[in-house]
Scaffold this active site. Sequence first.
Site, PDB file in Angstrom:
ATOM      1  N   ASP A  85       0.720  -8.034  -1.453  1.00 34.69           N
ATOM      2  CA  ASP A  85       1.455  -9.155  -0.877  1.00 34.69           C
ATOM      3  C   ASP A  85       1.755  -8.828   0.588  1.00 34.69           C
ATOM      4  O   ASP A  85       1.261  -7.828   1.137  1.00 34.69           O
ATOM      5  CB  ASP A  85       2.689  -9.524  -1.708  1.00 34.69           C
ATOM      6  CG  ASP A  85       3.826  -8.508  -1.597  1.00 34.69           C
ATOM      7  OD1 ASP A  85       3.665  -7.489  -0.882  1.00 34.69           O
ATOM      8  OD2 ASP A  85       4.875  -8.733  -2.218  1.00 34.69           O
TER       9      ASP A  85
ATOM     10  N   THR B  71       7.713  -2.933  -3.728  1.00 35.67           N
ATOM     11  CA  THR B  71       8.129  -1.867  -4.645  1.00 35.67           C
ATOM     12  C   THR B  71       7.030  -1.449  -5.614  1.00 35.67           C
ATOM     13  O   THR B  71       7.156  -0.395  -6.254  1.00 35.67           O
ATOM     14  CB  THR B  71       9.309  -2.357  -5.509  1.00 35.67           C
ATOM     15  OG1 THR B  71       8.869  -3.525  -6.228  1.00 35.67           O
ATOM     16  CG2 THR B  71      10.525  -2.706  -4.645  1.00 35.67           C
TER      17      THR B  71
ATOM     18  N   HIS C 207      -2.667  10.865 -19.153  1.00 39.80           N
ATOM     19  CA  HIS C 207      -1.946  10.512 -20.381  1.00 39.80           C
ATOM     20  C   HIS C 207      -2.105   9.045 -20.799  1.00 39.80           C
ATOM     21  O   HIS C 207      -2.098   8.749 -21.989  1.00 39.80           O
ATOM     22  CB  HIS C 207      -0.453  10.795 -20.208  1.00 39.80           C
ATOM     23  CG  HIS C 207      -0.126  12.249 -20.126  1.00 39.80           C
ATOM     24  ND1 HIS C 207       1.108  12.759 -20.477  1.00 39.80           N
ATOM     25  CD2 HIS C 207      -0.861  13.325 -19.722  1.00 39.80           C
ATOM     26  CE1 HIS C 207       1.127  14.077 -20.303  1.00 39.80           C
ATOM     27  NE2 HIS C 207      -0.059  14.445 -19.838  1.00 39.80           N
TER      28      HIS C 207
HETATM   29  C1  RB5 Z   1       8.579  -9.210  -1.598  1.00 35.11           C
HETATM   30  O1  RB5 Z   1       9.656  -9.325  -0.750  1.00 35.11           O
HETATM   31  C2  RB5 Z   1       8.893  -8.241  -2.726  1.00 35.11           C
HETATM   32  O2  RB5 Z   1       9.702  -8.864  -3.672  1.00 35.11           O
HETATM   33  C3  RB5 Z   1       7.623  -7.742  -3.360  1.00 35.11           C
HETATM   34  O3  RB5 Z   1       6.834  -7.115  -2.399  1.00 35.11           O
HETATM   35  C4  RB5 Z   1       7.787  -6.748  -4.479  1.00 35.11           C
HETATM   36  O4  RB5 Z   1       8.583  -5.684  -4.109  1.00 35.11           O
HETATM   37  C5  RB5 Z   1       8.181  -7.298  -5.782  1.00 35.11           C
HETATM   38  O5  RB5 Z   1       8.285  -6.609  -6.790  1.00 35.11           O
END
Ligand code: RB5
Length: 148
Positions: free
Chosen positions: A8, A67, A98
Amino acid sequence: MRIAIACDHAAVAHKLAVSAHLRALGHEIIDFGTAGEASCDYPDHGYPAVKAVADGRCERGVLICGTGIGMSIVANKVAGIRCALVHSVDTARTTAAHNNPQVLALGARIVDAATACAMVEAWLTTAFETRHQRRLDKITAIERGSPC
Ligand code: RB5
């Protein structure tokens, strides 16, 4: 190996770095976007990449968002896919051994690009330890609605 990759807006630079690293290792990269930093929704890019793995058009997939969590949730909704969210070279190597995940998820706000490259390489070069197959079979049984 043919590898699907998607990200993203939070992870474009990481995706380009990982793609370049994998190409240098001799892999073919199929890029499912996104290409720019305009805000987008990670399922719109992650799902087509994961489908390519599930359908057999790609052998592996790499998904990167801020994340790694959202991308990993998307991937694990697709039948037959095991996606591992990893945070270090050690967790990448261990999940290969694993859990044998076809898809790896990373967080661009969690690890730097060099670490992301090292993590993906560790995952691709670590052999699955077949003594863990019984556990993977149980995951498949859960997915098919017949848990033991
Ligand atoms: C985008 O701001 C963020 O929510 C996305 O990159 C991700 O971390 C979602 O899990």
